[in-house]
Design an enzyme around this catalytic site. Structure first.
Site, mmCIF file in Angstrom:
data_model
loop_
_atom_site.group_PDB
_atom_site.id
_atom_site.type_symbol
_atom_site.label_atom_id
_atom_site.label_comp_id
_atom_site.label_asym_id
_atom_site.label_seq_id
_atom_site.Cartn_x
_atom_site.Cartn_y
_atom_site.Cartn_z
ATOM 1 N N ASP A 160 0.744 -1.125 -0.059
ATOM 2 C CA ASP A 160 0.077 -0.182 -0.052
ATOM 3 C C ASP A 160 0.716 1.187 0.107
ATOM 4 O OD1 ASP A 160 -2.595 -1.780 0.379
ATOM 5 O OD2 ASP A 160 -1.396 -2.066 2.417
ATOM 6 N N HIS A 188 -4.612 -3.440 6.148
ATOM 7 C CA HIS A 188 -4.477 -3.695 4.979
ATOM 8 C C HIS A 188 -5.820 -4.075 4.376
ATOM 9 C CE1 HIS A 188 -2.701 -4.948 0.903
ATOM 10 N NE2 HIS A 188 -3.352 -6.445 1.313
#
Ligand code: NAD
Ligand code: LMR
Length: 329
Positions: A160, A188
């Site tokens: 990410d 996440h």
């Protein structure tokens, strides 16, 4: 003088991510170009045949640093003496699923693996969970390994982080190397919060430079948070090579350290920093020195950020409650 090989366990070794990850490790991208490595590869029994083929390819690449390869379907044997454990093996989500939907299927993998690490890994083991839902799977493994310090269990949000760097790079026309202090907070998952309020682009504050809250809220944050789903939609399979690369980035930096003047995003067991309940495995800005990470302290959190961090952390608390009810922790 030749160094002693480092033993690296990798689970899900016959899967998509590992088809890239194993070759990067064997070529020295994880531990350095002078560090021999032993690969300890875990798979489920039906995938051992496919794993044989992957090992044949590792042999055929004749990597100078690859000292030995151990394979098997018994974590108690495969994790024996390992210094690094990359827990990748788990089912990926398909189209239309959220990562949390995998909790019931995948959660059950990480208790026994945590216990096997507890009983057989080397004293210095570092564990990174990539398999989804990564944060809560790491929580499960950690809670099943009472003799390993909690701080040795991390989950992957570096993908990410890298996605956020790439989006900022395209928006501003700045190379990613000029972008520092990016932060992913929380889970996440689609609730993750990529925070640019402390990020520097070419030495200038990113939020001031871009100065466009609508772009931030409606384009940047959802693009980063939903990138995994976009890749599944396009590829028909979840991200693999970029996930392998981020797994390398995280563990390499945890071992070798983060560059001066920058930080990285790591999902680590919270010590209560920034109001994240202690014990949840949540993403924070972290620096690493001498092989130990620390959560960056003292960042000012504005209202825009506070709401988003709290929402993602609330989801982590819900996932923890779910796995508690399932008897996994
Ligand atoms: P894949 O299906 O191609 O491979 C997974 C492998 O894990 C399979 O070979 C399977 O046999 C194996 N496996 C299943 N249970 C196991 C067990 N108990 N022990 C050992 N091996 C086991 O999937 P993939 O694309 O490699 O993805 C793996 C996981 O990583 C998925 O959960 C995916 O959602 C996740 N992922 C996470 C990130 C992240 O940023 N955290 C990014 C991409 C993918
Ligand atoms: C990703 O972020 O690409 C992975 O977690 C796979 C997924 O399910 O999104």
């Amino acid at each position: 003088m030749t160094k002693t090989p480092v033993k690296v366990a990798v689970t899900g070794a016959a899967g998509q991510i590992c088809y890239s990850l194993l070759f990067r490790i064997a070529s020295g991208d994880l531990l350095g170009k002078d560090q021999p490595v032993d690969l300890h590869l875990l798979e489920i029994t039906p995938a051992l045949k496919a794993l044989e083929g992957v090992v044949m390819e590792l042999d055929d690449a004749a990597f100078p640093l690859l000292n030995n390869v151990v394979t098997g379907d018994d974590a108690n044997k495969v994790f024996d003496g390992v210094n690094v454990a990359l827990l990748v093996g788990a089912k990926p989500r398909g189209k239309g699923m959220e990562r949390g939907d995998l909790l019931r299927d995948n959660g059950g993998i990480f208790g026994p693996q945590g216990k096997a690490l507890n009983d057989h890994a080397a004293d210095d083991v570092r564990v990174l969970v990539t398999g989804n839902p990564a944060n809560t799977n790491a929580l499960i493994a950690m809670n099943n390994a009472p003799d390993i310090p909690n701080s040795r269990f991390n989950a992957l949000t570096r993908l990410d982080h890298n996605r956020a760097l790439s989006q900022l790079s395209s928006k501003t026309g700045t190379p990613t190397t000029e972008i520092k202090k990016m932060t992913i907070w929380g889970n996440h998952s689609a609730t993750q919060y990529p925070d640019i309020f402390h990020t520097e682009i070419g030495g200038k504050n990113a939020a001031d430079l871009i100065d466009d809250e609508a772009w931030l809220a409606d384009t940047f944050i959802p693009t980063v948070a939903k990138r995994g789903a976009a890749i599944i939609e396009a590829r028909g399979l979840s991200s693999a090579a970029s996930a392998a690369s981020a797994t390398i980035d995280h563990m390499r930096d945890w071992i070798a350290g983060t560059p001066e003047g920058d930080w990285v995003s790591m999902a680590v067991p919270s010590d209560g920093s920034y109001g994240v309940p202690e014990g949840l495995v949540s993403s924070f800005p972290c620096v690493v020195k001498n092989g130990e990470y620390e959560i960056v302290q003292g960042l000012e959190i504005n209202e825009f950020s506070r709401q988003r961090i709290d929402a993602s952390v609330a989801e982590l608390a819900e996932e923890r409650d779910t796995v508690q009810k399932l008897g996994l922790i």
